[in-house]
Scaffold this motif. Structure first.
Motif, PDB file in Angstrom:
ATOM      1  N   LEU A 287       0.590  -1.028   0.188  1.00 26.11           N
ATOM      2  CA  LEU A 287       0.103  -0.211  -0.215  1.00 26.11           C
ATOM      3  C   LEU A 287       0.778   1.280   0.355  1.00 26.11           C
ATOM      4  N   ALA A 288       1.762   1.375   1.054  1.00 25.92           N
ATOM      5  CA  ALA A 288       2.853   2.185   1.232  1.00 25.92           C
ATOM      6  C   ALA A 288       3.359   2.661  -0.656  1.00 25.92           C
ATOM      7  N   VAL A 289       3.818   1.572  -1.220  1.00 23.77           N
ATOM      8  CA  VAL A 289       4.682   1.686  -2.761  1.00 23.77           C
ATOM      9  C   VAL A 289       3.771   2.572  -3.744  1.00 23.77           C
ATOM     10  N   GLN A 290       2.556   1.945  -3.597  1.00 20.34           N
ATOM     11  CA  GLN A 290       0.967   2.197  -4.779  1.00 20.34           C
ATOM     12  C   GLN A 290       1.146   3.554  -4.162  1.00 20.34           C
ATOM     13  N   ALA A 291       0.875   4.117  -3.136  1.00 20.34           N
ATOM     14  CA  ALA A 291       1.018   5.520  -2.756  1.00 20.34           C
ATOM     15  C   ALA A 291       1.952   5.851  -3.663  1.00 20.34           C
ATOM     16  N   ILE A 292       2.718   5.576  -3.308  1.00 21.13           N
ATOM     17  CA  ILE A 292       4.381   6.472  -3.712  1.00 21.13           C
ATOM     18  C   ILE A 292       4.204   6.442  -5.396  1.00 21.13           C
ATOM     19  N   LEU A 293       3.785   5.321  -5.788  1.00 27.65           N
ATOM     20  CA  LEU A 293       3.574   5.502  -7.291  1.00 27.65           C
ATOM     21  C   LEU A 293       2.323   6.310  -7.589  1.00 27.65           C
ATOM     22  N   TRP A 294       1.525   5.923  -7.171  1.00 23.28           N
ATOM     23  CA  TRP A 294       0.653   6.799  -7.091  1.00 23.28           C
ATOM     24  C   TRP A 294       0.736   8.331  -7.353  1.00 23.28           C
ATOM     25  N   SER A 295       0.911   8.913  -6.390  1.00 25.64           N
ATOM     26  CA  SER A 295       1.398  10.554  -6.284  1.00 25.64           C
ATOM     27  C   SER A 295       2.604  10.360  -7.723  1.00 25.64           C
ATOM     28  N   HIS A 296       3.082   9.481  -8.141  1.00 24.54           N
ATOM     29  CA  HIS A 296       4.015  10.521  -9.012  1.00 24.54           C
ATOM     30  C   HIS A 296       3.297  10.164 -10.682  1.00 24.54           C
ATOM     31  N   VAL A 297       3.365   9.403 -10.840  1.00 24.89           N
ATOM     32  CA  VAL A 297       1.501   9.522 -11.935  1.00 24.89           C
ATOM     33  C   VAL A 297       0.529  10.530 -12.033  1.00 24.89           C
ATOM     34  N   LEU A 298      -0.032  10.737 -10.647  1.00 31.07           N
ATOM     35  CA  LEU A 298      -0.744  12.040 -10.198  1.00 31.07           C
ATOM     36  C   LEU A 298       0.315  13.200 -10.962  1.00 31.07           C
ATOM     37  N   SER A 299       1.425  13.071 -10.529  1.00 33.14           N
ATOM     38  CA  SER A 299       1.742  14.696 -10.864  1.00 33.14           C
ATOM     39  C   SER A 299       2.080  14.798 -11.917  1.00 33.14           C
ATOM     40  N   ARG A 300       2.020  13.682 -13.298  1.00 32.07           N
ATOM     41  CA  ARG A 300       2.617  13.468 -15.253  1.00 32.07           C
ATOM     42  C   ARG A 300       0.972  13.823 -15.669  1.00 32.07           C
TER      43      ARG A 300
ATOM     44  N   SER B 207      -3.785  13.813 -15.890  1.00 26.35           N
ATOM     45  CA  SER B 207      -4.475  14.802 -16.165  1.00 26.35           C
ATOM     46  C   SER B 207      -5.325  13.797 -14.968  1.00 26.35           C
ATOM     47  N   LEU B 208      -5.834  13.503 -14.057  1.00 27.01           N
ATOM     48  CA  LEU B 208      -6.707  12.990 -12.932  1.00 27.01           C
ATOM     49  C   LEU B 208      -7.833  11.994 -13.168  1.00 27.01           C
ATOM     50  N   ASN B 209      -8.565  13.284 -13.923  1.00 29.53           N
ATOM     51  CA  ASN B 209      -9.877  12.558 -15.168  1.00 29.53           C
ATOM     52  C   ASN B 209      -8.911  11.337 -16.177  1.00 29.53           C
ATOM     53  N   LYS B 210      -8.169  11.211 -16.578  1.00 32.05           N
ATOM     54  CA  LYS B 210      -7.711  10.048 -18.097  1.00 32.05           C
ATOM     55  C   LYS B 210      -7.398   8.930 -17.185  1.00 32.05           C
ATOM     56  N   ILE B 211      -6.779   9.189 -15.627  1.00 34.39           N
ATOM     57  CA  ILE B 211      -5.712   8.275 -15.392  1.00 34.39           C
ATOM     58  C   ILE B 211      -6.802   7.561 -14.065  1.00 34.39           C
ATOM     59  N   TYR B 212      -7.697   8.475 -13.162  1.00 34.44           N
ATOM     60  CA  TYR B 212      -7.873   7.222 -12.223  1.00 34.44           C
ATOM     61  C   TYR B 212      -8.796   6.547 -12.793  1.00 34.44           C
ATOM     62  N   PRO B 213      -9.864   5.970 -13.694  1.00 31.41           N
ATOM     63  CA  PRO B 213     -10.398   5.158 -13.704  1.00 31.41           C
ATOM     64  C   PRO B 213      -9.323   3.551 -15.063  1.00 31.41           C
ATOM     65  N   PHE B 214      -7.877   3.883 -14.481  1.00 24.80           N
ATOM     66  CA  PHE B 214      -7.483   2.814 -14.182  1.00 24.80           C
ATOM     67  C   PHE B 214      -7.414   2.272 -13.249  1.00 24.80           C
ATOM     68  N   THR B 215      -7.852   2.114 -11.996  1.00 27.38           N
ATOM     69  CA  THR B 215      -7.775   2.054 -10.845  1.00 27.38           C
ATOM     70  C   THR B 215      -9.006   1.284 -11.128  1.00 27.38           C
ATOM     71  N   SER B 216     -10.161   1.016 -11.922  1.00 25.38           N
ATOM     72  CA  SER B 216     -10.845   0.673 -11.791  1.00 25.38           C
ATOM     73  C   SER B 216     -10.477  -1.229 -12.715  1.00 25.38           C
ATOM     74  N   LEU B 217      -9.032  -1.079 -13.182  1.00 23.46           N
ATOM     75  CA  LEU B 217      -8.823  -2.488 -13.195  1.00 23.46           C
ATOM     76  C   LEU B 217      -7.938  -3.037 -12.268  1.00 23.46           C
ATOM     77  N   VAL B 218      -8.002  -2.967 -10.966  1.00 19.90           N
ATOM     78  CA  VAL B 218      -8.035  -3.608  -9.754  1.00 19.90           C
ATOM     79  C   VAL B 218      -9.064  -4.701  -9.940  1.00 19.90           C
ATOM     80  N   PHE B 219     -10.001  -4.689 -10.112  1.00 19.66           N
ATOM     81  CA  PHE B 219     -11.100  -5.320 -10.185  1.00 19.66           C
ATOM     82  C   PHE B 219     -10.514  -7.337 -10.606  1.00 19.66           C
ATOM     83  N   GLY B 220     -10.118  -6.639 -12.423  1.00 22.11           N
ATOM     84  CA  GLY B 220      -9.934  -7.782 -12.949  1.00 22.11           C
ATOM     85  C   GLY B 220      -8.829  -8.236 -12.228  1.00 22.11           C
ATOM     86  N   VAL B 221      -7.725  -7.683 -11.935  1.00 22.26           N
ATOM     87  CA  VAL B 221      -6.395  -7.927 -11.270  1.00 22.26           C
ATOM     88  C   VAL B 221      -7.315  -9.008 -10.040  1.00 22.26           C
TER      89      VAL B 221
END
Length: 105
Positions: free
Chosen positions: A34-47, A49-63
């Motif tokens: 969870l800590a690594v995920q938070a760090i990576l998420w912050s990195h991705v957010l800095s690069r 737009s939220l409205n484009k990348i946030y939907p990808f979090t839904s792929l967690v359901f498939g994983v």
């Protein structure tokens, strides 16, 4: 990954009591993930737009569905597969639209 470690921790600690969960290696792995995920998420957010990348979090359901079937031998039903397909189609639709619409007035 954290959900997989959480499930492993729950299985390993099932007959040992709640206090054992806190010292369980699987729980430690879950928290580290969870800590690594938070760090990576912050990195991705800095690069991006939220409205484009946030939907990808839904792929967690498939994983998690794949992990449930492959690691924990849980049943996968057609409604699970249809749901994941709908999520993937939604992500494709969101990320292929070229038109921007302002809703802020």
């Amino acid at each position: 990954m954290a959900a997989i470690f959480a499930k492993k921790a729950a299985i390993y600690s099932a007959d040992k009591g709640v206090e054992f969960i806190l010292v369980n290696a699987w729980t430690v792995a879950e928290l580290a993930t969870l800590a690594v995920q938070a760090i990576l998420w912050s990195h991705v957010l800095s690069r991006s737009s939220l409205n484009k990348i946030y939907p990808f979090t839904s792929l967690v359901f498939g994983v998690n569905l794949a992990a449930a079937a492959l690691i924990f031998h849980e049943a996968v039903r057609i409604n699970h597969i249809v749901g994941i397909a709908i999520i993937i189609i939604g992500i494709i639709v969101i990320n292929t639209s070229d038109k921007a619409v302002s809703i802020t007035g």
